[in-house]
Design a protein around this motif. Structure first.
Motif, PDB file in Angstrom:
ATOM      1  N   GLU A  15      -4.154   0.266  -0.536  1.00  0.00           N
ATOM      2  CA  GLU A  15      -4.190   1.718  -0.445  1.00  0.00           C
ATOM      3  C   GLU A  15      -2.807   2.283  -0.120  1.00  0.00           C
ATOM      4  N   VAL A  16      -2.089   1.648   0.823  1.00  0.00           N
ATOM      5  CA  VAL A  16      -0.741   2.100   1.154  1.00  0.00           C
ATOM      6  C   VAL A  16       0.195   1.922  -0.040  1.00  0.00           C
ATOM      7  N   LEU A  17       0.039   0.825  -0.760  1.00  0.00           N
ATOM      8  CA  LEU A  17       0.878   0.563  -1.926  1.00  0.00           C
ATOM      9  C   LEU A  17       0.703   1.657  -2.978  1.00  0.00           C
ATOM     10  N   ARG A  18      -0.513   2.088  -3.195  1.00  0.00           N
ATOM     11  CA  ARG A  18      -0.761   3.161  -4.163  1.00  0.00           C
ATOM     12  C   ARG A  18      -0.191   4.491  -3.687  1.00  0.00           C
ATOM     13  N   GLN A  19      -0.184   4.727  -2.382  1.00  0.00           N
ATOM     14  CA  GLN A  19       0.376   5.978  -1.859  1.00  0.00           C
ATOM     15  C   GLN A  19       1.895   5.994  -1.949  1.00  0.00           C
ATOM     16  N   GLY A  79       0.940   7.583  -8.732  1.00  0.00           N
ATOM     17  CA  GLY A  79       0.770   7.555 -10.175  1.00  0.00           C
ATOM     18  C   GLY A  79       0.576   6.172 -10.750  1.00  0.00           C
ATOM     19  N   SER A  80       0.600   5.138  -9.898  1.00  0.00           N
ATOM     20  CA  SER A  80       0.466   3.772 -10.400  1.00  0.00           C
ATOM     21  C   SER A  80      -0.379   2.950  -9.449  1.00  0.00           C
ATOM     22  N   ASP A  81      -1.085   1.980  -9.995  1.00  0.00           N
ATOM     23  CA  ASP A  81      -1.837   1.011  -9.203  1.00  0.00           C
ATOM     24  C   ASP A  81      -1.331  -0.381  -9.568  1.00  0.00           C
ATOM     25  N   PRO A  82      -0.309  -0.879  -8.842  1.00  0.00           N
ATOM     26  CA  PRO A  82       0.293  -2.169  -9.222  1.00  0.00           C
ATOM     27  C   PRO A  82      -0.700  -3.317  -9.267  1.00  0.00           C
TER      28      PRO A  82
END
Length: 481
Positions: A325-329, A333-336
């Motif tokens: 969730e933090v990575l997406r924030q 615009g991207s979900d690695p």
């Protein structure tokens, strides 16, 4: 930017630095005391052992006192001739008694603003303000020391000016994204490789002591425990001491990090300044499903490895879902984690016998993702707009096997995106395509004055509603000009 005697400034005589404006301020009055103690520590370190051996403690006391007085005088002179203030679109810091120095930190190059409070500073109620700028080799012109309230106000003003809004705008409110529980932080420390290695080493020496009764051997074995003790202490400090009470929060100013047991750190990374993110999972954390997030931030790259580790941690330990969730924030615009990945070809098994099937990479419209590791898993993500360069590297063994690696470079730091062991034609295609993606992405990257984006998103539409959903309460407070 640094102006030294001999340079020319607009409106000034050649060979002279611009005079310091009257409205510039000095540092906290306790600064000489905090800077002067270093001279006393030097005296104790140099002469303390000799004094103990010779028994001349009186002479040593006078020497230490003299060093302390010299240190206080030097600190007092440095404090008196150091003043800071805003000069146009830069923060200017003038210092030096004989050799005058004027440093100007451009606010449009500001990458991060940190407030650090060492233990002595916490006891005396002062803080250090550190400015990280793009292309800086280390913290640019750290202000040591300011009163706590003055440091907070100056940080808010720096971020407001850099964002292109009114300088008197108060610090924006924040939303806590993640807090690390103490029990999880403790267990992550216990399960770290350094801690386990130190414990195993000490236990092994302890078992050996059971079989040796000779006093000289016992002393030797006990002294050999020192590396294990050091490893345990380093693990405790690196994970537990530095990341104690870790809080990650989000605000229009950027991402705020608060942490520290003895020395506390308040770090603010403005939006768009994150150059890359790495999700890491050590072997011993796998059973708990824990990972950590490290980031590259321009400006921190030139610090020592110890400081770089201190300033590059986005999450010291978190569950996979929390980190995702933090990575997406952080990378909007991207979900690695959902980017389709392409695996390495079969010849890669000769260079990576264990784990060659884990070598993979993928791209979407915003980021490039690289995965690797069997025992220690890594997932590295670099936004296209933050790509500094793309390199193709081919070692002698790779040439024999017909392989090559592609390096997607960001600013120097803990995040290293290497697409390893690809066929040469594929490597060339990856490099060319990534260079083109980076060129196009930079055209639409976050503007230098990032708060303009929030003003646009929160501006009222003809129907009376705000446009967008990005922190309306925070934006309205920050935009009162």
């Amino acid at each position: 930017m640094t102006t030294t005697p001999g340079s020319e400034a607009d409106g000034a005589k050649p060979g002279r630095v611009d005079p310091t404006p009257e409205h510039f301020r000095r540092l906290h009055p306790l600064t000489p005391l905090l800077r002067g103690w270093g001279f006393l520590a030097l005296a104790i370190g140099i002469g303390g052992q000799d004094a103990l051996r010779s028994g001349e403690m009186g002479r040593f006391g006078l020497t230490a006192l003299a060093f302390a007085v010299v240190g206080m005088i030097a600190g007092l002179l440095s404090w008196w001739f150091t003043r800071y203030g805003f000069d146009g679109d830069a923060l200017r810091i003038d210092s030096g008694m004989l050799n005058r120095r004027s440093r100007r930190v451009r606010l449009d190059r500001l990458q991060a603003v940190d407030i650090n409070r060492p233990l002595a500073g916490r006891l005396l109620g002062v803080s250090e303000l550190r400015l990280e700028v793009a292309g800086g080799g280390k913290a640019e012109a750290p202000l040591q020391y300011l009163a706590v309230d003055d440091a907070v106000r100056l940080r808010a003003e720096l971020l407001a000016r850099a964002a292109g809004i009114d300088a008197d705008t108060p610090e924006a409110p924040e939303r806590v994204v993640h807090e690390v529980p103490l029990d999880r932080l403790v267990w992550s420390t216990v399960l770290s490789g350094a801690f386990v290695t130190g414990v195993v080493f000490i236990v092994g020496i302890g078992v050996a002591l059971l079989f040796f009764r000779d006093s000289e051997v016992t002393v030797g074995l006990l002294s050999s425990m020192l590396p294990g003790v050091i490893a345990i202490g380093a693990a405790l400090w690196a994970q537990l001491g530095r990341n104690f009470a870790f809080v990650l929060a989000e605000s229009p100013d950027g991402y705020r990090i608060r942490k520290g047991l003895l020395d506390t750190q308040h770090q603010t990374v403005p939006p768009g300044r994150v150059q890359g993110v790495a999700m890491r999972q050590p072997l011993l954390w796998r059973g708990k499903g824990w990972v950590r997030l490290d980031v590259d931030v321009a400006g921190y790259s030139g610090e020592s490895s110890d400081d770089s580790q201190r300033t590059s941690t986005l999450l010291p330990v978190a569950t996979y879902e929390e980190a995702a969730e933090v990575l997406r924030q952080v990378l909007p615009g991207s979900d690695p984690l959902s980017v389709p990945l392409t695996h390495a070809p079969r010849p890669a098994r000769w260079l990576r016998p264990i784990g060659w099937k884990k070598l993979a990479y993928g791209v979407d419209d915003h980021v490039v993702v690289v995965r690797e590791g069997v025992l220690y898993r890594n997932l590295t993500t670099v936004p296209h707009a933050k790509t500094q360069s793309v390199r193709i590297v081919q070692g002698p063994l790779q040439r024999r096997l017909g392989l090559a690696s592609v390096h997607v470079d960001t600013t120097p730091g803990p995040v290293d995106a290497v697409i390893a062991h690809r066929l040469p034609a594929e490597a060339r295609a990856i490099a060319e395509e990534q260079a083109e993606r980076a060129r196009l992405a930079r055209k639409t990257d976050v503007p230098e004055q990032w708060m303009a984006r929030y003003r646009q998103q929160s501006a009222p539409r003809p129907d009376g509603h705000a446009d967008g959903d990005s922190h309306p309460a925070a934006s309205s407070e920050r935009d009162q000009e």
